[in-house]
Design an enzyme around this catalytic site. Structure first.
Site, PDB file in Angstrom:
ATOM      1  N   ASP A  83     -38.837 -36.349 -22.565  1.00 36.69           N
ATOM      2  CA  ASP A  83     -39.514 -36.601 -23.838  1.00 36.69           C
ATOM      3  C   ASP A  83     -40.337 -35.404 -24.286  1.00 36.69           C
ATOM      4  O   ASP A  83     -40.450 -35.114 -25.484  1.00 36.69           O
ATOM      5  CB  ASP A  83     -40.431 -37.816 -23.717  1.00 36.69           C
ATOM      6  CG  ASP A  83     -39.660 -39.122 -23.674  1.00 36.69           C
ATOM      7  OD1 ASP A  83     -38.435 -39.095 -23.927  1.00 36.69           O
ATOM      8  OD2 ASP A  83     -40.278 -40.158 -23.395  1.00 36.69           O
TER       9      ASP A  83
ATOM     10  N   TRP B 226       2.345 -13.344 -16.740  1.00 35.12           N
ATOM     11  CA  TRP B 226       3.290 -13.851 -15.757  1.00 35.12           C
ATOM     12  C   TRP B 226       3.273 -12.939 -14.531  1.00 35.12           C
ATOM     13  O   TRP B 226       3.316 -11.718 -14.641  1.00 35.12           O
ATOM     14  CB  TRP B 226       4.699 -13.886 -16.354  1.00 35.12           C
ATOM     15  CG  TRP B 226       5.738 -14.277 -15.344  1.00 35.12           C
ATOM     16  CD1 TRP B 226       6.023 -15.531 -14.907  1.00 35.12           C
ATOM     17  CD2 TRP B 226       6.607 -13.387 -14.628  1.00 35.12           C
ATOM     18  NE1 TRP B 226       7.017 -15.494 -13.957  1.00 35.12           N
ATOM     19  CE2 TRP B 226       7.398 -14.182 -13.764  1.00 35.12           C
ATOM     20  CE3 TRP B 226       6.788 -12.014 -14.621  1.00 35.12           C
ATOM     21  CZ2 TRP B 226       8.358 -13.649 -12.919  1.00 35.12           C
ATOM     22  CZ3 TRP B 226       7.750 -11.465 -13.771  1.00 35.12           C
ATOM     23  CH2 TRP B 226       8.520 -12.281 -12.943  1.00 35.12           C
TER      24      TRP B 226
ATOM     25  N   ASP C 214      16.772 -24.692  -9.031  1.00 29.06           N
ATOM     26  CA  ASP C 214      17.689 -24.593 -10.167  1.00 29.06           C
ATOM     27  C   ASP C 214      19.141 -24.420  -9.703  1.00 29.06           C
ATOM     28  O   ASP C 214      19.403 -23.852  -8.654  1.00 29.06           O
ATOM     29  CB  ASP C 214      17.265 -23.388 -11.011  1.00 29.06           C
ATOM     30  CG  ASP C 214      17.778 -23.439 -12.433  1.00 29.06           C
ATOM     31  OD1 ASP C 214      18.608 -24.306 -12.740  1.00 29.06           O
ATOM     32  OD2 ASP C 214      17.329 -22.599 -13.237  1.00 29.06           O
TER      33      ASP C 214
ATOM     34  N   ARG D 244      14.303 -16.255 -22.457  1.00 28.38           N
ATOM     35  CA  ARG D 244      15.004 -16.688 -21.247  1.00 28.38           C
ATOM     36  C   ARG D 244      16.261 -17.500 -21.587  1.00 28.38           C
ATOM     37  O   ARG D 244      16.609 -18.437 -20.888  1.00 28.38           O
ATOM     38  CB  ARG D 244      14.070 -17.485 -20.331  1.00 28.38           C
ATOM     39  CG  ARG D 244      14.452 -17.478 -18.853  1.00 28.38           C
ATOM     40  CD  ARG D 244      13.367 -18.120 -18.006  1.00 28.38           C
ATOM     41  NE  ARG D 244      13.726 -18.149 -16.607  1.00 28.38           N
ATOM     42  CZ  ARG D 244      14.270 -19.202 -15.986  1.00 28.38           C
ATOM     43  NH1 ARG D 244      14.537 -20.306 -16.664  1.00 28.38           N
ATOM     44  NH2 ARG D 244      14.553 -19.151 -14.708  1.00 28.38           N
TER      45      ARG D 244
ATOM     46  N   LYS E 258       9.810 -30.880  -8.939  1.00 32.73           N
ATOM     47  CA  LYS E 258       9.152 -29.651  -9.377  1.00 32.73           C
ATOM     48  C   LYS E 258       9.432 -29.541 -10.871  1.00 32.73           C
ATOM     49  O   LYS E 258      10.533 -29.168 -11.291  1.00 32.73           O
ATOM     50  CB  LYS E 258       9.692 -28.432  -8.628  1.00 32.73           C
ATOM     51  CG  LYS E 258       9.007 -27.114  -8.993  1.00 32.73           C
ATOM     52  CD  LYS E 258       9.625 -25.951  -8.217  1.00 32.73           C
ATOM     53  CE  LYS E 258       8.970 -24.629  -8.577  1.00 32.73           C
ATOM     54  NZ  LYS E 258       7.604 -24.495  -8.057  1.00 32.73           N
ATOM     55  N   TRP E 259       8.448 -29.883 -11.701  1.00 29.83           N
ATOM     56  CA  TRP E 259       8.605 -29.973 -13.152  1.00 29.83           C
ATOM     57  C   TRP E 259       8.229 -28.624 -13.751  1.00 29.83           C
ATOM     58  O   TRP E 259       7.070 -28.253 -13.806  1.00 29.83           O
ATOM     59  CB  TRP E 259       7.715 -31.079 -13.694  1.00 29.83           C
ATOM     60  CG  TRP E 259       7.827 -31.346 -15.168  1.00 29.83           C
ATOM     61  CD1 TRP E 259       7.626 -30.473 -16.191  1.00 29.83           C
ATOM     62  CD2 TRP E 259       8.155 -32.606 -15.771  1.00 29.83           C
ATOM     63  NE1 TRP E 259       7.806 -31.084 -17.400  1.00 29.83           N
ATOM     64  CE2 TRP E 259       8.129 -32.406 -17.171  1.00 29.83           C
ATOM     65  CE3 TRP E 259       8.454 -33.872 -15.277  1.00 29.83           C
ATOM     66  CZ2 TRP E 259       8.390 -33.437 -18.080  1.00 29.83           C
ATOM     67  CZ3 TRP E 259       8.713 -34.889 -16.187  1.00 29.83           C
ATOM     68  CH2 TRP E 259       8.680 -34.671 -17.573  1.00 29.83           C
ATOM     69  N   ASP E 260       9.231 -27.884 -14.221  1.00 31.88           N
ATOM     70  CA  ASP E 260       9.016 -26.523 -14.711  1.00 31.88           C
ATOM     71  C   ASP E 260       8.985 -26.495 -16.235  1.00 31.88           C
ATOM     72  O   ASP E 260       9.445 -27.420 -16.915  1.00 31.88           O
ATOM     73  CB  ASP E 260      10.126 -25.610 -14.175  1.00 31.88           C
ATOM     74  CG  ASP E 260       9.677 -24.169 -14.007  1.00 31.88           C
ATOM     75  OD1 ASP E 260       8.620 -23.799 -14.561  1.00 31.88           O
ATOM     76  OD2 ASP E 260      10.379 -23.410 -13.315  1.00 31.88           O
ATOM     77  N   MET E 261       8.446 -25.389 -16.781  1.00 33.39           N
ATOM     78  CA  MET E 261       8.395 -25.162 -18.232  1.00 33.39           C
ATOM     79  C   MET E 261       8.321 -23.657 -18.423  1.00 33.39           C
ATOM     80  O   MET E 261       7.263 -23.060 -18.295  1.00 33.39           O
ATOM     81  CB  MET E 261       7.176 -25.864 -18.819  1.00 33.39           C
ATOM     82  CG  MET E 261       7.247 -26.159 -20.297  1.00 33.39           C
ATOM     83  SD  MET E 261       6.861 -24.768 -21.355  1.00 33.39           S
ATOM     84  CE  MET E 261       6.628 -25.607 -22.903  1.00 33.39           C
ATOM     85  N   ASN E 262       9.474 -23.028 -18.721  1.00 36.46           N
ATOM     86  CA  ASN E 262       9.609 -21.590 -18.557  1.00 36.46           C
ATOM     87  C   ASN E 262       9.434 -20.743 -19.810  1.00 36.46           C
ATOM     88  O   ASN E 262       9.751 -19.556 -19.779  1.00 36.46           O
ATOM     89  CB  ASN E 262      10.981 -21.268 -17.952  1.00 36.46           C
ATOM     90  CG  ASN E 262      10.921 -21.225 -16.432  1.00 36.46           C
ATOM     91  OD1 ASN E 262      10.174 -20.453 -15.847  1.00 36.46           O
ATOM     92  ND2 ASN E 262      11.698 -22.075 -15.788  1.00 36.46           N
TER      93      ASN E 262
ATOM     94  N   ASP F 109       4.771 -17.172  -9.961  1.00 42.55           N
ATOM     95  CA  ASP F 109       6.081 -16.786  -9.439  1.00 42.55           C
ATOM     96  C   ASP F 109       5.982 -15.558  -8.542  1.00 42.55           C
ATOM     97  O   ASP F 109       6.956 -15.202  -7.868  1.00 42.55           O
ATOM     98  CB  ASP F 109       7.043 -16.486 -10.591  1.00 42.55           C
ATOM     99  CG  ASP F 109       7.567 -17.748 -11.257  1.00 42.55           C
ATOM    100  OD1 ASP F 109       7.409 -18.837 -10.672  1.00 42.55           O
ATOM    101  OD2 ASP F 109       8.125 -17.649 -12.359  1.00 42.55           O
TER     102      ASP F 109
END
Length: 711
Positions: free
Chosen positions: A47, A180, A346, A422, A455-459, A526
């Site tokens: 206060d 990267w 892959d 890519r 393994k959920w990738d997003m390149n 990577d």
């Protein structure tokens, strides 16, 4: 003391965590204003912070640019707004009109304050949410915005929260930059005057910056000093604006999106921002990291209490040359090494023989797996391992059956060339039909093929970010994409409770508290060079815990850097996170296989400390002397020290490292040598990790509290 209280006379809201306080009030104009964020306060002390507003120094100043809980665009405000709205008539201002407040208890040990407002002119409602818990000093903040009118409007900027710091003699900002294969490079720099923007415009969290920061006066160290920090739980484009003001204050605001994008709000529609969590500590950068780690393990990661398995991934051994016989042979070798989770990377699906074709056609290659993945999954399970698979659900090759059937599903701008990176394009996950398609094949794949791990990738990042055929599509896709990504992950996990998922963004391109709430670990980079990894992992560990940090042992010369370091050094670097192996086991010698099996067994003995213990950065990374990290059990019963040295400094005495997290007046026994040390000596006078002679030396020391106290 209650976690949330309000003083009836002053209107001060006081939020209390185990070691800190946060105070705010609604001022006479109706605006929510900041009072304090720092050490614990009593209600009467909070206060006392209420003082009359100072007169502006001149008619050019307006309201102070730092000090509001969510600075808005409008009135005499000239700092970066957290909330900027465009109404149907083209106007943009917002004026605070309080409409109520609520104090909730969403879970035991958790309290939430909700302050409710609306604009004085337009039917836009805003609710500020604050969540505190009895087991963490992290305060979660988010904002909920609702269009209560009958016309569309656009949120040009809709940040989750703004955070204000006390007036200090100066400010320093800590954050990470990179690219990267060189993610997580830590910078601690004086905060420039004016505004500093940290951002990703890529549609993903990005390799180039992380959605978090730390601020201090420039005097904090690893173990001492006041540090204010915050992290945004969002996996798309984001922006944090930090400002240093002429009156000696500092603050920052952060949330979704970047300049030029907005969030459309249809009549009756509501937008909930992601959590922008904040933390204050007086124990330096190390204490801040440990508090974030504990918070993430307790309240973010879905299964942080589990012990993560030792993983093998086939990528470096096979590349795209994947078939059933070869994978079964690798699996045999991996199991003999002590691996517990075998992951096919892959190349297992469709016409995938390189990165130019097949992405989007998610059925096992009939040529390479004539009976599907079932026989391989059965072999892996028979060998006592779980079975995992690499997927990239958000991408498509132009050379694929999916793209030929649905070219309209990718992000694109009519009349413009579709830019490829890519050899692939980005599927528009903001479209419900795209997200539903992804969920459908993923849930069938997991169920039909016996998948335990993805393994959920997003390149690649967004480009040509348009949504043809939808009037508000170019704005809506930026948040809608992430919302549907989260929906698919949440639904997939709900339908398959045993499934575990690793987040990957072409390396460390998607690491944040939002994706970690829906996955179990993150691929950090990577770049698997063990020397580079010590630096990258140092940056990762500023906010994120070892329990989420995937780290692999791969072959030498390293395929990216061409550097050669000993197998033991590579293992020790990977053992400071979730140990994985990515080398070509068919080329390892019998001696390497034996040494690898020994090191895997050693990791299994100490991994509870690594994955669940408190991290202390004792030196490093890779300075003149050794790099040393320590993991300590919460109860002080044991501790683990890992050390790496690039090369010995001949003729220069090596400084001891002082261990942390030990039980005072106790003795600790080295599990390997049986040597016994006094806790006081280890903590106050120091300890020399036993590093072998020569370049690229490393060691692991496991100390267990011995029976009896010091005499």
């Amino acid at each position: 003391m209650p976690m949330i209280s309000r003083a009836p006379d002053t209107g001060v809201w006081l939020l209390t965590t185990p070691h800190t306080s946060y105070a705010l009030r609604v001022d006479g104009t109706g605006a929510p204003c900041h009072l304090a964020w720092g050490p614990r306060l009593t209600p009467s002390e909070a206060d006392a912070l209420v003082t009359p507003a100072a007169e502006p120094a001149s008619s050019f100043e307006g309201r102070p640019p730092v000090g509001e809980e969510l600075p808005v665009d409008g009135g005499t405000r000239y700092g970066p707004p957290s909330l900027q709205v465009r109404y149907p008539d083209g106007s943009r201002a917002f004026e605070w009109q309080p409409t109520g407040h609520r104090v909730l208890e969403p879970a035991p040990g958790t309290a939430e304050l909700v302050l409710e407002f609306r604009d004085r002119v337009h039917p836009l409602h805003v609710a500020l949410h604050y969540t505190v818990r009895e087991d963490t000093d992290v305060i979660e903040r988010r904002t909920v915005l609702r269009n209560a009118g009958d016309q569309h409007l656009t949120l040009l900027r809709a940040d989750s929260a703004a955070w204000s710091l006390p007036q200090l003699s100066g400010y320093r900002v800590s954050h990470v930059t990179g690219q990267w294969s060189a993610e997580g490079q830590v910078h601690r720099d004086p905060l420039p005057h004016g505004e500093t923007v940290l951002t990703s415009r890529r549609g993903v969290t990005s390799h180039h910056a992380g959605p978090w920061l730390m601020l201090d006066s420039g005097e904090a160290s690893e173990e001492h000093g006041r540090v204010w920090s915050a992290a945004l739980a969002w996996s798309g484009s984001w922006r944090i604006t930090v400002q240093s003001t002429p009156d000696g204050r500092a603050g920052f605001t952060g949330g979704v999106g970047h300049e030029g994008t907005g969030v459309p709000l249809a009549p009756g529609e509501e937008f909930t921002t992601p959590v922008f969590a904040g933390l204050y500590t007086d124990g330096g950068f190390g204490a801040a990291s440990r508090a974030w780690h504990a918070y993430t393990r307790r309240h973010v990661l879905p299964h942080a209490d589990e012990t993560a398995p030792v993983l093998y991934n086939s990528w470096e051994a096979t590349g795209f040359d994947v078939d059933e016989a070869g994978q079964k042979a690798l699996a045999e070798r991996a199991a003999a090494l002590g691996v517990e989770l075998y992951v096919v990377d892959d190349g297992w699906f469709g016409a995938r023989r390189d990165d130019r074709a097949g992405l989007g056609d998610w059925t096992p290659s009939a040529e390479r797996f004539p009976d599907g993945l079932g026989p391989l999954a059965e072999t892996v399970h028979r060998l006592g391992m779980r079975f995992g698979l690499w997927v990239e659900p958000e991408m498509v090759n132009p050379n694929s059956d999916l793209y030929r059937a649905r070219p309209d599903w990718v992000l694109h701008l009519p009349g413009r060339e579709r830019g490829e990176l890519r050899n692939q394009l980005v599927l528009n996950f903001a479209r419900d039909d795209v997200a539903d398609w992804a969920y459908d094949w993923l849930t069938r794949l997991v169920a039909d093929q016996g998948i335990d791990f993805l393994k959920w990738d997003m390149n690649r990042a967004f480009s040509d970010a348009g949504w043809p055929g939808r009037q508000d599509g170019n704005d809506r896709l930026w948040t809608g994409y992430v919302a549907n990504l989260y929906r698919v992950l949440d639904q997939l996990r709900a339908d398959h409770p045993g499934l575990r998922i690793e987040a990957c963004g072409g390396g460390g391109g998607r690491v944040d508290l939002g994706i970690l709430r829906r996955t179990d670990q993150a691929w950090v980079s990577d770049n698997t060079d063990a020397v580079d990894r010590l630096v990258i992992q140092h940056g990762f560990g500023q906010i994120h815990p070892a329990r989420a940090m995937s780290a692999w042992v791969t072959d030498v010369p390293n395929q990216l850097t061409a550097r050669t370091v000993p197998l033991r050094f590579r293992f020790h670097a990977a053992m400071s996170g979730l140990l994985g192996i990515g080398g070509d086991l068919t080329r390892w010698s019998e001696e390497e296989l034996a040494e690898g099996a020994e090191l895997v067994a050693e990791y299994k003995r100490v991994r509870p400390l690594v994955q669940h213990g408190a991290l202390h950065r004792l030196s490093g990374p890779l300075g003149e002397g050794p790099t040393v990290v320590q993991y300590a059990a919460e109860d002080g019963s044991e501790t683990l020290v890992l050390a790496w040295q690039r090369r010995p400094r001949h003729g220069v005495p090596r400084s001891p490292v002082r261990l942390r997290g030990l039980t005072p007046q106790s003795r600790y026994r080295d599990v390997r040598t049986e040597d016994v040390y006094h806790a006081t000596v280890l903590a106050e006078y120091g300890f020399h990790p036993d590093l072998p002679p020569g370049d690229w030396a490393s060691s692991v020391v496991h100390l267990v509290r011995d029976g009896g106290d010091e005499g």
